[in-house]
Write a protein that holds these residues in place. Sequence first.
Motif, PDB file in Angstrom:
ATOM      1  N   PRO A 116       0.877  -1.317  -0.036  1.00  0.00           N
ATOM      2  CA  PRO A 116      -0.056   0.098  -0.055  1.00  0.00           C
ATOM      3  C   PRO A 116       0.887   1.255   0.088  1.00  0.00           C
ATOM      4  O   PRO A 116       2.008   1.085   0.583  1.00  0.00           O
ATOM      5  CB  PRO A 116      -0.918  -0.209   1.231  1.00  0.00           C
ATOM      6  CG  PRO A 116       0.099  -1.026   2.143  1.00  0.00           C
ATOM      7  CD  PRO A 116       0.920  -2.011   1.356  1.00  0.00           C
ATOM      8  N   LEU A 117       0.238   2.362  -0.267  1.00  0.00           N
ATOM      9  CA  LEU A 117       0.864   3.650  -0.554  1.00  0.00           C
ATOM     10  C   LEU A 117       0.488   4.579   0.551  1.00  0.00           C
ATOM     11  O   LEU A 117      -0.739   4.568   1.135  1.00  0.00           O
ATOM     12  CB  LEU A 117       0.471   4.358  -1.827  1.00  0.00           C
ATOM     13  CG  LEU A 117       0.706   3.471  -3.005  1.00  0.00           C
ATOM     14  CD1 LEU A 117      -0.064   4.052  -4.183  1.00  0.00           C
ATOM     15  CD2 LEU A 117       2.156   2.986  -3.299  1.00  0.00           C
ATOM     16  N   ILE A 118       1.252   5.548   0.910  1.00  0.00           N
ATOM     17  CA  ILE A 118       1.029   6.576   1.607  1.00  0.00           C
ATOM     18  C   ILE A 118       0.159   7.661   1.191  1.00  0.00           C
ATOM     19  O   ILE A 118       0.682   8.157  -0.025  1.00  0.00           O
ATOM     20  CB  ILE A 118       2.568   7.341   2.234  1.00  0.00           C
ATOM     21  CG1 ILE A 118       3.194   6.535   3.086  1.00  0.00           C
ATOM     22  CG2 ILE A 118       2.057   8.565   3.234  1.00  0.00           C
ATOM     23  CD1 ILE A 118       4.693   6.725   3.503  1.00  0.00           C
ATOM     24  N   VAL A 119      -0.843   8.372   1.632  1.00  0.00           N
ATOM     25  CA  VAL A 119      -1.605   9.507   1.206  1.00  0.00           C
ATOM     26  C   VAL A 119      -1.016  10.762   1.826  1.00  0.00           C
ATOM     27  O   VAL A 119      -0.978  10.911   3.079  1.00  0.00           O
ATOM     28  CB  VAL A 119      -3.115   9.407   1.499  1.00  0.00           C
ATOM     29  CG1 VAL A 119      -3.837  10.480   0.913  1.00  0.00           C
ATOM     30  CG2 VAL A 119      -3.438   7.845   0.883  1.00  0.00           C
ATOM     31  N   HIS A 120      -0.666  11.595   0.912  1.00  0.00           N
ATOM     32  CA  HIS A 120      -0.079  13.014   1.528  1.00  0.00           C
ATOM     33  C   HIS A 120      -1.345  13.902   1.466  1.00  0.00           C
ATOM     34  O   HIS A 120      -2.018  14.061   0.471  1.00  0.00           O
ATOM     35  CB  HIS A 120       0.906  13.382   0.747  1.00  0.00           C
ATOM     36  CG  HIS A 120       2.285  12.610   0.732  1.00  0.00           C
ATOM     37  ND1 HIS A 120       2.269  11.167   0.055  1.00  0.00           N
ATOM     38  CD2 HIS A 120       3.405  12.699   1.134  1.00  0.00           C
ATOM     39  CE1 HIS A 120       3.226  10.541   0.432  1.00  0.00           C
ATOM     40  NE2 HIS A 120       4.050  11.353   0.901  1.00  0.00           N
ATOM     41  N   VAL A 121      -1.568  14.697   2.721  1.00  0.00           N
ATOM     42  CA  VAL A 121      -2.434  15.704   2.777  1.00  0.00           C
ATOM     43  C   VAL A 121      -1.779  16.936   3.153  1.00  0.00           C
ATOM     44  O   VAL A 121      -0.727  17.166   3.687  1.00  0.00           O
ATOM     45  CB  VAL A 121      -3.396  15.179   3.810  1.00  0.00           C
ATOM     46  CG1 VAL A 121      -4.258  14.283   3.487  1.00  0.00           C
ATOM     47  CG2 VAL A 121      -2.846  14.896   5.096  1.00  0.00           C
ATOM     48  N   ILE A 158     -10.218  11.382   5.571  1.00  0.00           N
ATOM     49  CA  ILE A 158      -9.808  10.033   5.070  1.00  0.00           C
ATOM     50  C   ILE A 158      -9.584   8.924   6.070  1.00  0.00           C
ATOM     51  O   ILE A 158     -10.019   7.652   5.727  1.00  0.00           O
ATOM     52  CB  ILE A 158      -8.550  10.541   4.219  1.00  0.00           C
ATOM     53  CG1 ILE A 158      -8.656  11.508   2.904  1.00  0.00           C
ATOM     54  CG2 ILE A 158      -7.862   9.154   3.627  1.00  0.00           C
ATOM     55  CD1 ILE A 158      -7.514  11.994   2.618  1.00  0.00           C
ATOM     56  N   GLY A 159      -9.140   9.395   7.348  1.00  0.00           N
ATOM     57  CA  GLY A 159      -8.715   8.297   8.211  1.00  0.00           C
ATOM     58  C   GLY A 159      -9.576   8.723   9.562  1.00  0.00           C
ATOM     59  O   GLY A 159      -9.916   9.953   9.762  1.00  0.00           O
ATOM     60  N   THR A 160      -9.664   7.623  10.519  1.00  0.00           N
ATOM     61  CA  THR A 160     -10.116   8.017  11.827  1.00  0.00           C
ATOM     62  C   THR A 160      -9.134   8.303  12.937  1.00  0.00           C
ATOM     63  O   THR A 160      -8.179   7.244  13.027  1.00  0.00           O
ATOM     64  CB  THR A 160     -11.184   6.942  12.273  1.00  0.00           C
ATOM     65  OG1 THR A 160     -11.866   6.595  11.355  1.00  0.00           O
ATOM     66  CG2 THR A 160     -12.019   7.204  13.533  1.00  0.00           C
ATOM     67  N   LEU A 204       1.080   8.242   9.937  1.00  0.00           N
ATOM     68  CA  LEU A 204       0.251   7.715  10.569  1.00  0.00           C
ATOM     69  C   LEU A 204      -0.560   6.635  10.055  1.00  0.00           C
ATOM     70  O   LEU A 204      -1.431   7.162   9.151  1.00  0.00           O
ATOM     71  CB  LEU A 204      -0.792   8.669  11.440  1.00  0.00           C
ATOM     72  CG  LEU A 204      -0.020   9.459  12.501  1.00  0.00           C
ATOM     73  CD1 LEU A 204      -0.709  10.827  12.777  1.00  0.00           C
ATOM     74  CD2 LEU A 204      -0.217   8.472  13.841  1.00  0.00           C
ATOM     75  N   VAL A 205      -0.492   5.391  10.621  1.00  0.00           N
ATOM     76  CA  VAL A 205      -1.515   4.367   9.971  1.00  0.00           C
ATOM     77  C   VAL A 205      -2.589   4.523  10.894  1.00  0.00           C
ATOM     78  O   VAL A 205      -2.570   3.997  11.910  1.00  0.00           O
ATOM     79  CB  VAL A 205      -0.881   3.005   9.718  1.00  0.00           C
ATOM     80  CG1 VAL A 205      -1.876   2.095   9.322  1.00  0.00           C
ATOM     81  CG2 VAL A 205       0.322   3.216   8.615  1.00  0.00           C
ATOM     82  N   VAL A 206      -3.654   4.704  10.301  1.00  0.00           N
ATOM     83  CA  VAL A 206      -5.259   4.749  11.123  1.00  0.00           C
ATOM     84  C   VAL A 206      -6.367   3.975  10.449  1.00  0.00           C
ATOM     85  O   VAL A 206      -6.207   3.786   9.070  1.00  0.00           O
ATOM     86  CB  VAL A 206      -5.444   6.284  11.492  1.00  0.00           C
ATOM     87  CG1 VAL A 206      -4.627   6.866  12.298  1.00  0.00           C
ATOM     88  CG2 VAL A 206      -5.594   6.974  10.302  1.00  0.00           C
ATOM     89  N   PRO A 207      -7.313   3.788  10.983  1.00  0.00           N
ATOM     90  CA  PRO A 207      -8.434   3.027  10.369  1.00  0.00           C
ATOM     91  C   PRO A 207      -9.042   4.164   8.980  1.00  0.00           C
ATOM     92  O   PRO A 207      -9.223   5.118   9.364  1.00  0.00           O
ATOM     93  CB  PRO A 207      -9.645   2.964  11.523  1.00  0.00           C
ATOM     94  CG  PRO A 207      -8.673   2.816  12.761  1.00  0.00           C
ATOM     95  CD  PRO A 207      -7.571   3.793  12.415  1.00  0.00           C
ATOM     96  N   LEU A 208      -9.272   3.368   8.188  1.00  0.00           N
ATOM     97  CA  LEU A 208      -9.627   4.031   6.783  1.00  0.00           C
ATOM     98  C   LEU A 208     -11.257   4.579   7.205  1.00  0.00           C
ATOM     99  O   LEU A 208     -11.971   3.527   7.618  1.00  0.00           O
ATOM    100  CB  LEU A 208      -9.834   3.117   5.875  1.00  0.00           C
ATOM    101  CG  LEU A 208     -10.141   3.610   4.311  1.00  0.00           C
ATOM    102  CD1 LEU A 208      -9.483   4.894   3.743  1.00  0.00           C
ATOM    103  CD2 LEU A 208     -10.033   2.575   3.268  1.00  0.00           C
ATOM    104  N   LEU A 219      -6.541  -3.171   2.660  1.00  0.00           N
ATOM    105  CA  LEU A 219      -6.246  -2.934   4.080  1.00  0.00           C
ATOM    106  C   LEU A 219      -7.565  -2.121   4.882  1.00  0.00           C
ATOM    107  O   LEU A 219      -8.150  -1.125   3.923  1.00  0.00           O
ATOM    108  CB  LEU A 219      -5.160  -2.584   4.616  1.00  0.00           C
ATOM    109  CG  LEU A 219      -3.904  -3.335   4.327  1.00  0.00           C
ATOM    110  CD1 LEU A 219      -2.440  -2.585   4.305  1.00  0.00           C
ATOM    111  CD2 LEU A 219      -4.019  -4.819   4.984  1.00  0.00           C
ATOM    112  N   PRO A 220      -7.940  -2.194   5.892  1.00  0.00           N
ATOM    113  CA  PRO A 220      -8.656  -1.420   6.400  1.00  0.00           C
ATOM    114  C   PRO A 220      -8.438  -0.116   7.054  1.00  0.00           C
ATOM    115  O   PRO A 220      -9.018   0.375   7.891  1.00  0.00           O
ATOM    116  CB  PRO A 220      -9.532  -2.416   7.607  1.00  0.00           C
ATOM    117  CG  PRO A 220      -8.246  -3.270   8.119  1.00  0.00           C
ATOM    118  CD  PRO A 220      -7.554  -3.611   6.695  1.00  0.00           C
TER     119      PRO A 220
END
Length: 323
Positions: free
Chosen positions: A67-72, A81-83, A102-106, A120-121
């Motif tokens: 998976p990829l990192i999303v930049h904001v 996008i995440g919780t 940070l990897v957080v719930p989608l 992934l969730p």
Amino acid sequence: MSPPNPPFSTEIRRYGTAAIEEAARLIGEGQPVAVPTETVYGLAADATSATAVARIYEAKGRPGFNPLIVHVRDLEQADTIGTFDDAARRVAEAFWPGAVTLVVPLREGSGIAPAVTAGLPTVALRCPSHEVMQALLAATGLPLAAPSANASGGVSPTSADHVMKTLAGRIPLIIDAGTTPLGLESTIVKVAEGISLLRPGPVSFEEILSVARLGETTMPASGIEAPGQLESHYAPAKPLRLNAREAEAGEWLIGFGAIAGDDSLSTDGNLAEAASHLFEALHRADAQNRPRIAVAPIPEHGIGLAVNDRLRRAAAPRQATVA
Ligand code: TXA
Ligand code: MG
């Protein structure tokens, strides 16, 4: 993997208004563009477009399960996008913009293309501090998926020339703003039912833990559990020997501190400097006409932990699963 058909002629443009406008136009058309961040150069594309994300994977020759990192732009955009629970929010507020992912719930209805999270969730989010990536985020208004801008399995790029070395002909544009200040990929932590370190980086796990204020810490048994943390992820083209005090026949020695070597990560033994020079030194070692590389011992503390993590990966034998 073969380059996209028809191949691109890859343009390098100096950072400025015109370069950002051109990059935003290409991203609007679903193309990936290489841009500097404070860590390494990233290959950025519209994270909400399945086609654009597929083009990142295609250009890198990257396995689809990684998976990829999303930049904001900021935490506000990240929230869509995440919780973020309280601990995740404290970490984002303390270290963003900056070199922490940070990897957080989608979040449901996030609009992020499924290929970004590889099913992934959870989702990896980062708000970068670098002016160029921030300018591109502002110009497009989009969340941008961006892995390091190198062909899969190679050494991460810290300059536009490094990007050219593996992605020439595979992408339309590289924005050049010189070498990246930190030179090592972001620290990745997962915050979901506790906190765990997925990849050591410029910000230490201890610093993050003290801000997160979580009593319980879950460390994965392997130490690292990001799917992309395949052992050989950061491999140069040549065999690499670690903890070398002197060069053996045929070796190009990368020194540190008192060990001078043919090249040095930091002549005065400064770990932050060593981190920022690491990938550049590996690229330079690959370019020498000696068949092997050796690296002096690096102290296992502070950002030295992240340097040694990348060195161990660089030294690991290549796996057949990595392109
Ligand atoms: O500094 C950086 O982080 C650079 C710049 C460009 O931002 N990016 C970068 O991306 O290093 P990349 O794709 O080379 O590494 C991303 C890592 C991979 O190891 C991937 O497996 C992990 O993040 N990752 C992404 N999403 C994840 C998720 N949902 N759960 C666990 N790990 C994830
Ligand atoms: Mg990478």
